[in-house]
Scaffold this motif. Structure first.
Motif, mmCIF file in Angstrom:
data_model
loop_
_atom_site.group_PDB
_atom_site.id
_atom_site.type_symbol
_atom_site.label_atom_id
_atom_site.label_comp_id
_atom_site.label_asym_id
_atom_site.label_seq_id
_atom_site.Cartn_x
_atom_site.Cartn_y
_atom_site.Cartn_z
ATOM 1 N N VAL A 610 0.855 -1.181 0.000
ATOM 2 C CA VAL A 610 0.000 0.000 0.000
ATOM 3 C C VAL A 610 0.892 1.232 0.000
ATOM 4 O O VAL A 610 1.850 1.317 0.777
ATOM 5 C CB VAL A 610 -0.917 0.023 1.241
ATOM 6 C CG1 VAL A 610 -1.778 1.285 1.239
ATOM 7 C CG2 VAL A 610 -1.791 -1.229 1.289
ATOM 8 N N CYS A 611 0.574 2.189 -0.869
ATOM 9 C CA CYS A 611 1.325 3.448 -0.942
ATOM 10 C C CYS A 611 0.571 4.542 -0.204
ATOM 11 O O CYS A 611 -0.653 4.666 -0.344
ATOM 12 C CB CYS A 611 1.541 3.857 -2.399
ATOM 13 S SG CYS A 611 2.519 5.376 -2.598
ATOM 14 N N THR A 612 1.302 5.321 0.588
ATOM 15 C CA THR A 612 0.732 6.456 1.320
ATOM 16 C C THR A 612 1.423 7.729 0.861
ATOM 17 O O THR A 612 2.649 7.771 0.729
ATOM 18 C CB THR A 612 0.933 6.281 2.837
ATOM 19 O OG1 THR A 612 0.284 5.083 3.262
ATOM 20 C CG2 THR A 612 0.354 7.457 3.607
ATOM 21 N N PHE A 613 0.640 8.767 0.628
ATOM 22 C CA PHE A 613 1.173 10.067 0.225
ATOM 23 C C PHE A 613 0.597 11.141 1.137
ATOM 24 O O PHE A 613 -0.584 11.102 1.498
ATOM 25 C CB PHE A 613 0.812 10.395 -1.228
ATOM 26 C CG PHE A 613 1.055 11.834 -1.588
ATOM 27 C CD1 PHE A 613 2.339 12.282 -1.856
ATOM 28 C CD2 PHE A 613 0.016 12.753 -1.617
ATOM 29 C CE1 PHE A 613 2.582 13.612 -2.155
ATOM 30 C CE2 PHE A 613 0.242 14.082 -1.916
ATOM 31 C CZ PHE A 613 1.533 14.511 -2.186
ATOM 32 N N GLY A 614 1.442 12.128 1.515
ATOM 33 C CA GLY A 614 0.950 13.238 2.314
ATOM 34 C C GLY A 614 2.005 14.303 2.480
ATOM 35 O O GLY A 614 3.094 14.237 1.895
ATOM 36 N N LEU A 615 1.688 15.307 3.288
ATOM 37 C CA LEU A 615 2.604 16.399 3.567
ATOM 38 C C LEU A 615 3.809 15.871 4.326
ATOM 39 O O LEU A 615 3.695 14.941 5.132
ATOM 40 C CB LEU A 615 1.885 17.470 4.386
ATOM 41 C CG LEU A 615 2.381 18.911 4.291
ATOM 42 C CD1 LEU A 615 2.342 19.413 2.857
ATOM 43 C CD2 LEU A 615 1.535 19.812 5.191
ATOM 44 N N GLY A 616 5.001 16.432 4.091
ATOM 45 C CA GLY A 616 6.238 15.877 4.623
ATOM 46 C C GLY A 616 6.544 16.258 6.052
ATOM 47 O O GLY A 616 5.804 17.009 6.701
ATOM 48 N N GLY A 617 7.658 15.729 6.535
ATOM 49 C CA GLY A 617 8.105 16.012 7.895
ATOM 50 C C GLY A 617 7.146 15.446 8.917
ATOM 51 O O GLY A 617 6.514 14.417 8.722
ATOM 52 N N ILE A 618 7.013 16.144 10.043
ATOM 53 C CA ILE A 618 6.097 15.691 11.094
ATOM 54 C C ILE A 618 4.651 16.021 10.769
ATOM 55 O O ILE A 618 3.745 15.570 11.454
ATOM 56 C CB ILE A 618 6.473 16.299 12.458
ATOM 57 C CG1 ILE A 618 6.327 17.838 12.422
ATOM 58 C CG2 ILE A 618 7.873 15.885 12.877
ATOM 59 C CD1 ILE A 618 6.459 18.485 13.780
ATOM 60 N N ALA A 619 4.417 16.809 9.716
ATOM 61 C CA ALA A 619 3.054 17.221 9.377
ATOM 62 C C ALA A 619 2.166 16.025 9.066
ATOM 63 O O ALA A 619 0.966 16.031 9.346
ATOM 64 C CB ALA A 619 3.059 18.188 8.189
ATOM 65 N N ILE A 620 2.757 14.957 8.495
ATOM 66 C CA ILE A 620 1.943 13.794 8.144
ATOM 67 C C ILE A 620 1.376 13.143 9.393
ATOM 68 O O ILE A 620 0.254 12.637 9.393
ATOM 69 C CB ILE A 620 2.767 12.794 7.301
ATOM 70 C CG1 ILE A 620 1.842 11.740 6.690
ATOM 71 C CG2 ILE A 620 3.870 12.145 8.127
ATOM 72 C CD1 ILE A 620 2.513 10.886 5.648
ATOM 73 N N GLU A 621 2.138 13.158 10.501
ATOM 74 C CA GLU A 621 1.643 12.595 11.749
ATOM 75 C C GLU A 621 0.686 13.550 12.446
ATOM 76 O O GLU A 621 -0.281 13.130 13.075
ATOM 77 C CB GLU A 621 2.815 12.274 12.672
ATOM 78 C CG GLU A 621 3.777 11.229 12.107
ATOM 79 C CD GLU A 621 4.962 10.992 13.029
ATOM 80 O OE1 GLU A 621 4.902 11.435 14.191
ATOM 81 O OE2 GLU A 621 5.946 10.382 12.579
ATOM 82 N N LEU A 622 0.945 14.846 12.312
ATOM 83 C CA LEU A 622 0.136 15.833 13.020
ATOM 84 C C LEU A 622 -1.229 16.012 12.384
ATOM 85 O O LEU A 622 -2.262 16.002 13.061
ATOM 86 C CB LEU A 622 0.886 17.174 13.052
ATOM 87 C CG LEU A 622 0.212 18.321 13.805
ATOM 88 C CD1 LEU A 622 0.025 17.958 15.270
ATOM 89 C CD2 LEU A 622 1.031 19.603 13.671
ATOM 90 N N PHE A 623 -1.264 16.165 11.054
ATOM 91 C CA PHE A 623 -2.518 16.477 10.370
ATOM 92 C C PHE A 623 -3.192 15.257 9.750
ATOM 93 O O PHE A 623 -4.374 15.316 9.416
ATOM 94 C CB PHE A 623 -2.273 17.530 9.282
ATOM 95 C CG PHE A 623 -1.714 18.823 9.809
ATOM 96 C CD1 PHE A 623 -2.481 19.614 10.654
ATOM 97 C CD2 PHE A 623 -0.442 19.240 9.487
ATOM 98 C CE1 PHE A 623 -1.980 20.812 11.158
ATOM 99 C CE2 PHE A 623 0.073 20.433 9.979
ATOM 100 C CZ PHE A 623 -0.700 21.219 10.822
#
Length: 713
Positions: A610-623
């Protein structure tokens, strides 16, 4: 335990058998065998042969009884096993020796209660494999073919719940299925119900696959506590999609509490809720959150399939209720239709001047006193060419006038080929409610439920019109990425080695040098010829380097690099004792504006990569602003991943920021997909962050984590 993906049996003689052997037939009305026999004899219209088996009786209810199923003497389509748990395996072995096609085990006390039961299930599964006899259950309430009026079940409710209909239902648990069956009280029948129990052999995927081509089933509904065999589930859902058969699914076990309850109930593998939801979206499976929503959506889809482009009209005789419904439509992201001039003129001629004739329509109470006005105005709205669905809330019960309004709605629905979604909001179920039920309208019980059902209905239509019918998940290709590692731990690959693989796949990485000894740092710094350098610790067992002081940025001289090496080795050794420190990586730092995103791939134990895409850095965990897709990715699917995130607004340029190179980002997603699906043994690959430069600048992988299976180096 399960058969390989792609090998689906013909279940037609399970659903409508020509011959049945009831093993454990009994005169005792309160026993499983007695209730099952009663349902077959008194409450079914079964025309095939029925053989009774009980070693202690020569007759049951006046019918001859065999001491063993082998004494039946001829193969049967279905053996229903209703004996104690310790007698189940011998009964199954004798059934298989007879040449039985299907064995249905109603008995509980197996995998759901402990290790001994799991061992018994393993023997059942082996018997199914070696003999070819398919096993249904154990720990299940049976099978209800209501459209054919056949109840192979011990449930005392079967005699009461016999409304045929277009819904086909596949569940793992029994009680939840009965709840859905009893939605017949709202006017929708479930024509076929498979309740799989512990799924020792046959599973929900088999039943979905069968119903995909069943002529009497228009919509497939399912409740799932877990998916045991991901590839089979994927294939079954794609089979349904190819035949235009919508699936509505409710996944149980999303929270920690739900997962524990599901495991204790049917010993199901619940899987990751986020991955399950992503897979459902990929396959066009409409995911719902509760039974009410499942019934509302399935009933709506049974009326016909939408394009997904339909706009909505709200029709009501209460201004406040009309406003509430319009508000819910807006909150759901749906669009109110604009009426044509002809519709507006018709409403003006029919309704009083103080009525609201734009969308939403508030007819005022005149429709309650003059039923013909209610009928004509509703029909005018429903026939408007810009309207794809009408939401009609009935806010209260006014006795006969409300009943008349319900009759008008049923009359219009019979004349117009668009869904009219009725909402009965009052807790008082007056005489108008059964009018809607008997008219097959299936009233929702709240405005929010009705709007949510329309939203799901239109989402299914949009998926149907946009999905790539030729795409197949990598898990269906039998590729190495679907192999299960079991309890073994993956082997991490050093960052510079991981980046070398990315570079070979066509993804740009920063220039770098690996240095093991402090005396080599100055030379490596000079060779880079970079104005600014980052220094990172190299350790096969440290993933989050910055957490232990393993990243230093902004190094501009060779002397500073040498000092950074010494400081980093000391700091990391103190912060992460016991980890092997092999040296450092000197890497050129990227200058200029760029956006940081994450591309991550992991191997899901059920569905494969499964591929996951999102905003980088810690932002992916935060948002948690992410999108997910099964591999392999096509350019179209990769672009859709980017477009469905909220962070795409940043990538396209937000408040004066430059637009980034989304085309290069899409290419990188496809390249990662290709790398993973063509390289055996990749368990996890994460680029975090991936720098996305301004348009035309491309992308650069600034950090990479790669973990391989121990048998695939």
């Amino acid at each position: 335990m399960n058969r390989a993906q792609g090998q689906f049996s013909d279940l037609s003689h399970l659903v409508l058998p020509r011959s049945i052997a009831l093993i454990g037939a009994s005169d005792r009305a309160d026993s499983v065998g007695g209730r099952t026999l009663d349902n077959l004899l008194a409450h079914s219209s079964y025309q095939g042969k029925l053989h009774l088996v009980n070693p202690t009786r020569s007759q049951v209810r006046g019918m001859a009884c065999h001491p063993s199923v082998k004494d039946v003497g001829t193969p049967v389509d279905v053996a229903i096993v209703a004996v104690k748990a310790d007698s189940v395996l011998p009964a199954l072995e004798e059934s298989a020796a007879l040449g039985t096609k299907f064995a249905m085990v109603l008995t509980s006390g197996f995998g759901e209660v402990g290790e001994e039961g799991r061992r018994a299930e393993a023997r059942m599964a082996e018997l199914a494999r070696s003999s070819g006899m398919r096993i249904y259950g154990p720990n299940c309430p049976g099978l209800n073919n209501i459209n054919a009026r056949l109840g192979m079940t011990f449930s005392p409710a079967y005699r009461f719940d016999q409304m045929p209909g277009p819904i086909g239902l596949a569940t793992q648990g029994g009680g939840m299925g009965r709840t859905i069956i009893q939605a017949m009280a709202r006017g929708i029948g479930t024509g076929l119900w498979f309740s799989a129990g512990n799924e020792v052999d046959l599973e929900v995927s088999d039943f979905v696959h069968y119903m995909a081509t069943a002529d009497d089933i228009k919509v497939i509904a399912t409740t799932l506590e877990g998916v045991r065999n991901g590839p089979r589930f994927l294939e079954a859902c794609q089979h349904a999609a190819r035949h235009g058969k919508p699936i509505v699914a409710m996944k149980i076990g999303k929270s920690e509490y739900g997962m524990k309850a599901a495991q204790s109930h049917t010993a199901a593998i619940t899987g990751s809720a986020e991955v399950n939801s992503a897979v459902f979206r990929e396959l066009g499976v409409t995911e719902v959150e509760d039974v009410d929503e499942l019934v509302d959506v399935a009933a709506l889809l049974a009326r016909g399939l939408p394009t997904g482009r339909e706009k909505v009209a709200v029709f009501c005789y209460s201004g406040g209720t009309a406003a509430l419904a319009a508000d819910k439509v807006g909150q759901a992201g749906l669009e109110l239709a604009s009426f044509t001039d002809a519709t507006t003129a018709t409403l003006q001629s029919q309704l009083p001047p103080y009525a609201a004739i734009s969308n939403p329509v508030d007819t005022t109470a005149v429709v309650l006193t003059d039923p013909e006005i209610g009928y004509a105005s509703l029909k005018a709205v429903a026939q408007d060419p810009n309207v794809g669905a009408v939401i009609y809330p009935i806010p209260f019960d006014y006795g006969e006038v409300t009943t008349t309004a319900a009759r008008s709605a049923v009359r219009v629905q019979q004349e117009v080929d668009k869904p009219i979604v009725m909402v009965w909001m009052s807790d008082k179920l007056g005489d108008g409610y059964p009018v809607l039920v008997e008219g097959g309208i299936v009233p929702a019980r709240s405005v929010e439920n009705a709007v949510k059902a329309v939203q799901r209905y239109l989402e299914r239509g949009a998926w149907q019109s946009s999905h790539d019918a030729a795409w197949r998940p990598g898990a269906l290709a039998g590729k190495p990425e679907v192999a299960h590692m079991g309890d073994s731990q993956p082997t991490p690959v050093r960052e510079h080695e991981a980046k070398a693989r990315l570079k070979s796949a066509g993804i740009r990485v920063p220039r770098s040098r690996f240095v093991a000894q402090q005396q080599d740092v100055a030379k490596a710094f000079s060779e880079l010829e970079a104005p600014v350098v980052a220094i990172k610790i190299v350790s096969p067992t440290i993933t989050h380097k910055s957490d232990v002081g393993g990243v230093l940025l902004g190094i501009r001289t060779a002397d500073a690099a040498v000092a950074a090496f010494e400081e980093m080795m000391r700091t990391v050794a103190q912060a992460a004792p016991g980890h092997a420190l092999e040296g450092v990586l000197l890497e050129e730092m990227l200058e200029g504006p760029f956006a940081e995103v994450v591309i991550g791939v992991h191997r899901d134990p059920v569905f494969g990569h499964v591929c996951t895409f999102g905003l980088g850095g810690i932002a992916i965990e935060l948002f948690k602003d992410v999108s997910r897709r099964l591999l392999p990715l096509t350019p179209q699917r990769a672009r859709a991943m980017v477009e469905e995130t909220r962070c795409v607004r940043l990538l396209k340029g937000f408040r004066g920021k430059p637009a980034t190179d989304i085309d290069a980002l899409v290419d990188a997603l496809v390249s990662v997909s290709t790398l993973v699906t063509t390289t055996p043994g990749i368990e996890e690959l994460e680029i975090n962050p991936l720098a996305v430069l301004p348009q035309g600048g491309g992308v650069v992988a600034l950090d990479a984590v790669l973990n391989l299976g121990n048998d695939k180096q």
